[in-house]
Design an enzyme around this catalytic site. Structure first.
Site, PDB file in Angstrom:
ATOM      1  N   LYS A  96      44.059  38.295  48.622  1.00  0.00           N
ATOM      2  CA  LYS A  96      43.961  37.227  47.514  1.00  0.00           C
ATOM      3  C   LYS A  96      43.544  38.166  46.069  1.00  0.00           C
ATOM      4  O   LYS A  96      42.941  38.915  45.482  1.00  0.00           O
ATOM      5  CB  LYS A  96      43.181  36.388  47.739  1.00  0.00           C
ATOM      6  CG  LYS A  96      42.690  35.720  48.619  1.00  0.00           C
ATOM      7  CD  LYS A  96      41.977  34.612  48.375  1.00  0.00           C
ATOM      8  CE  LYS A  96      41.559  33.997  49.120  1.00  0.00           C
ATOM      9  NZ  LYS A  96      42.688  33.295  49.609  1.00  0.00           N
ATOM     10  N   CYS A  97      44.515  39.650  46.313  1.00  0.00           N
ATOM     11  CA  CYS A  97      44.586  40.810  45.146  1.00  0.00           C
ATOM     12  C   CYS A  97      45.407  40.530  44.139  1.00  0.00           C
ATOM     13  O   CYS A  97      46.625  40.342  44.624  1.00  0.00           O
ATOM     14  CB  CYS A  97      44.543  42.118  45.531  1.00  0.00           C
ATOM     15  SG  CYS A  97      44.322  43.712  44.719  1.00  0.00           S
ATOM     16  N   GLY A  98      45.694  40.835  42.731  1.00  0.00           N
ATOM     17  CA  GLY A  98      46.476  41.196  41.637  1.00  0.00           C
ATOM     18  C   GLY A  98      47.833  41.923  42.544  1.00  0.00           C
ATOM     19  O   GLY A  98      48.612  41.864  42.216  1.00  0.00           O
ATOM     20  N   PHE A  99      47.035  42.723  43.401  1.00  0.00           N
ATOM     21  CA  PHE A  99      48.553  43.490  44.077  1.00  0.00           C
ATOM     22  C   PHE A  99      49.088  43.344  45.142  1.00  0.00           C
ATOM     23  O   PHE A  99      50.144  43.710  45.676  1.00  0.00           O
ATOM     24  CB  PHE A  99      48.261  45.510  44.517  1.00  0.00           C
ATOM     25  CG  PHE A  99      47.574  45.876  43.231  1.00  0.00           C
ATOM     26  CD1 PHE A  99      48.250  46.374  42.261  1.00  0.00           C
ATOM     27  CD2 PHE A  99      45.851  46.516  42.612  1.00  0.00           C
ATOM     28  CE1 PHE A  99      47.754  47.528  41.113  1.00  0.00           C
ATOM     29  CE2 PHE A  99      45.066  47.529  41.747  1.00  0.00           C
ATOM     30  CZ  PHE A  99      46.461  47.178  40.438  1.00  0.00           C
ATOM     31  N   THR A 100      48.222  42.519  46.059  1.00  0.00           N
ATOM     32  CA  THR A 100      48.737  41.496  47.086  1.00  0.00           C
ATOM     33  C   THR A 100      50.257  41.741  46.982  1.00  0.00           C
ATOM     34  O   THR A 100      50.924  41.779  48.229  1.00  0.00           O
ATOM     35  CB  THR A 100      48.003  40.621  47.386  1.00  0.00           C
ATOM     36  OG1 THR A 100      46.904  40.666  47.743  1.00  0.00           O
ATOM     37  CG2 THR A 100      49.255  39.883  48.579  1.00  0.00           C
TER      38      THR A 100
END
Length: 170
Positions: A43-47
């Site tokens: 659930k990360c912006g970099f996922t």
């Protein structure tokens, strides 16, 4: 760095970690392979960028002695909130990850997984050895020694030249 004194191991191959089902995995099984070790989160912006590119790298180099080792971690804004199995399902279903995804670990603090103590002691990052965020990447050579560390904002495909160089070295 004083931290390295508390880590007697000289190679990632000296560690045992837990697979998604809780079984021991001896990392010596990766001797002779170049590894990219990554703390992952769903659930990360970099996922999306990282998982997509990690799968591309793995598919491109897996037959040349390269392996991605993914360790889910929930220490950064609780961006990996589910179980280890849910993290694996997410990566395998949404991003076709075929590389090993291990049990969730802690990468900072008093309960840091021993393999991460080793990685951080081997290559500190910007402002020290702490892992700053999800998708910090460690490139490990065939002998189990850390070559380089890359931050979260470094897209996996941008390190292809480093991977190719490590694969080509004896």
């Amino acid at each position: 760095m004083g931290a390295s004194k508390s880590v007697p191991q000289k190679s990632i191959h000296e560690f045992t970690v837990k697979d998604i089902k809780g079984k021991d995995v001896d990392l010596s099984m990766y001797k002779g392979k170049v590894l990219l070790v990554v703390n992952v989160a769903s659930k990360c912006g970099f996922t999306s960028t990282n998982y997509t590119q990690l799968t591309q790298l793995y598919n491109q180099y897996k037959d040349k002695g390269f392996e991605v080792l993914a360790f889910p971690c929930n220490q950064f804004l609780k961006q990996e909130p589910g179980t280890s199995q849910e993290a694996q399902e997410f990566a395998c279903t949404r991003f076709q990850a075929e590389y090993p995804i291990f049990q969730k670990v802690r990468v900072n603090g008093p309960d840091t997984a021993p393999v991460y103590k080793f990685l951080k002691a081997s290559k500190g990052g910007f402002l020290g050895s702490r892992i700053k965020w999800n998708f910090t990447k460690f490139l490990v050579d065939k002998d189990g020694k850390v070559i380089r560390r890359y931050g979260s904002t470094t897209p996996p495909l941008s390190i292809k030249a480093d991977i190719e160089k490590a694969i080509s070295e004896n």
